[in-house]
Motif scaffolding. Sequence first.
Motif, short mmCIF file in Angstrom:
data_model
loop_
_atom_site.label_atom_id
_atom_site.label_comp_id
_atom_site.label_asym_id
_atom_site.label_seq_id
_atom_site.Cartn_x
_atom_site.Cartn_y
_atom_site.Cartn_z
N SER A 14 -38.46 6.10 1.62
CA SER A 14 -37.95 5.16 2.62
C SER A 14 -39.03 4.31 3.28
O SER A 14 -38.76 3.62 4.24
N LEU A 15 -40.27 4.33 2.76
CA LEU A 15 -41.35 3.50 3.29
C LEU A 15 -41.66 2.38 2.30
O LEU A 15 -41.90 2.64 1.12
N VAL A 16 -41.64 1.15 2.78
CA VAL A 16 -41.98 -0.02 1.97
C VAL A 16 -43.14 -0.72 2.65
O VAL A 16 -43.05 -1.06 3.83
N MET A 17 -44.24 -0.92 1.92
CA MET A 17 -45.42 -1.60 2.47
C MET A 17 -45.50 -2.97 1.83
O MET A 17 -45.67 -3.09 0.61
N ILE A 18 -45.39 -4.03 2.63
CA ILE A 18 -45.43 -5.39 2.13
C ILE A 18 -46.73 -6.03 2.56
O ILE A 18 -47.08 -6.00 3.73
N ARG A 19 -47.48 -6.59 1.59
CA ARG A 19 -48.71 -7.32 1.89
C ARG A 19 -48.40 -8.79 1.94
O ARG A 19 -47.86 -9.37 1.02
N THR A 20 -48.75 -9.43 3.05
CA THR A 20 -48.63 -10.87 3.20
C THR A 20 -50.01 -11.37 3.59
O THR A 20 -50.41 -11.26 4.74
N GLY A 21 -50.76 -11.86 2.61
CA GLY A 21 -52.13 -12.28 2.88
C GLY A 21 -52.95 -11.09 3.33
O GLY A 21 -53.00 -10.07 2.68
#
Length: 194
Positions: A14-21
């Motif tokens: 249930s953990l989502v890590m999103i990289r934005t820059g």
Amino acid sequence: QATDMAGLGKLAPSLVMIRTGAFTQPYLRGIGKRSTLGVENGVATYVDGVYLASSISALLDLRGVERVEVLNGPQGTLFGRNSTGGVIQVITRDPAFNGRAGEASLSFGTYGFLRGDTYLNAGNEDIAGNMGASLATNRGYGTNVFTGKKDQGEIDHSLVLRSKWIWRPRGTAQLTLAADYQDIDQDFSQRPVD
């Protein structure tokens, strides 16, 4: 095998890590934030009980770490108002008393990936300290269409230093001093935020 915070999304349910820059945006059970501009995330990040308010400071390297706890939210009673989605808590390794120890590793891979890691520990009955260091580099894996160079995703250098000292002066009293330093020169690929 997660070496940084962005890799935790592959391990924790249930953990989502999103990289934005240069930013890391955790979503826990669907709760998170979509903006990188001055808004605190609904998933709080702590290192040894110290809150990291910035999304850029939450992009941690996980060397010299004992464990990472991912707590589903809301966690407002223990961690405050900014943890409606939950908490990611990083606990660093405590130094061992009465002895010396060391670890070293060297990793290499495709696209010029090279990483060296060391961990040293020393202590007696009253004081103990450790020091973890990591240095990594990686050539780019994609082509920048504007310049024509293969520098997309390039990591010129990533230096991480982490140290913790524990002093036990008398009886049950204990004084802990911890320090972290991270210097990254990386070409972050930009991802649009809706």
